[in-house]
Design an enzyme around this catalytic site. Structure first.
Site, PDB file in Angstrom:
ATOM      1  N   SER A  53       0.802  -1.227   0.000  1.00 57.53           N
ATOM      2  CA  SER A  53       0.000   0.000   0.000  1.00 57.53           C
ATOM      3  C   SER A  53       0.834   1.276   0.000  1.00 57.53           C
ATOM      4  CB  SER A  53      -0.962   0.020   1.195  1.00 57.53           C
ATOM      5  OG  SER A  53      -0.262   0.186   2.399  1.00 57.53           O
ATOM      6  N   HIS A  94       0.286   4.644   6.978  1.00 58.06           N
ATOM      7  CA  HIS A  94      -0.126   5.355   5.771  1.00 58.06           C
ATOM      8  C   HIS A  94       0.273   6.816   5.869  1.00 58.06           C
ATOM      9  CE1 HIS A  94      -3.415   2.415   4.117  1.00 58.06           C
ATOM     10  NE2 HIS A  94      -2.182   2.005   3.894  1.00 58.06           N
ATOM     11  N   ASP A 122      -8.495   6.374   3.334  1.00 59.43           N
ATOM     12  CA  ASP A 122      -8.808   5.354   4.345  1.00 59.43           C
ATOM     13  C   ASP A 122     -10.114   5.584   5.094  1.00 59.43           C
ATOM     14  OD1 ASP A 122      -6.347   4.182   3.765  1.00 59.43           O
ATOM     15  OD2 ASP A 122      -5.311   5.293   5.337  1.00 59.43           O
TER      16      ASP A 122
END
Length: 149
Positions: A53, A94, A122
């Site tokens: 990711s 992230h 997200d």
């Protein structure tokens, strides 16, 4: 290849020399970590990247170093953070893509995150509501080591 084959190939003195060198390097790394921790008063943690990711910035197997609690630094767009998602116990790494400061009523910040390689943010999948809040943030990234995780 078993350790006996390695020792026979390197020879006993060379194998011992390699082992001593490895221990010296690990001791230096531990001393550097301890010195930084003592100088800054910060507590650090590390996490290995286990998904794609965050490609291409961080690849699977990279080791990220985090300062717990963010070290009191404000969170800004572009920062890489470690946070606890609303569902599940596995922390997520992230990038912050938006930060909104709340006015009045105690202030605080609302944070929106996204994996660099993900098509969407997200908000719908990892936390309840459109925003992540500061108390969900466990740590802020301060460095990384490629392929060390």
């Amino acid at each position: 290849m078993d350790s006996g084959a390695i020792r026979r190939r390197l020879g006993p003195r060379r194998a011992l020399s390699q082992l001593i060198l490895l221990r010296v390097l690990l001791a230096h790394a531990l001393m550097a970590y301890t010195a930084v921790k003592a100088a800054t008063g910060a507590v650090f943690t590390s996490r290995a990247v286990v998904s794609g990711s965050m490609d291409p910035a961080f690849e699977r197997g990279d080791l990220l170093l985090f300062r717990k609690g963010g070290g009191g630094d404000p969170i800004r767009a572009g920062d890489v953070i470690l946070f606890k998602p609303a569902h599940g116990d596995v922390p997520v790494v992230h990038r912050v893509i938006e930060v909104h400061e709340r006015r009045g009523g105690g202030g605080g910040v609302d944070i929106l995150t996204k994996g660099d390689n993900n098509g969407v943010d997200d908000s719908k999948f990892l936390y309840r509501g459109p925003w992540l809040h500061r108390h969900h943030v466990m740590a802020k990234a301060v460095g990384y080591l490629p392929n060390a995780g």
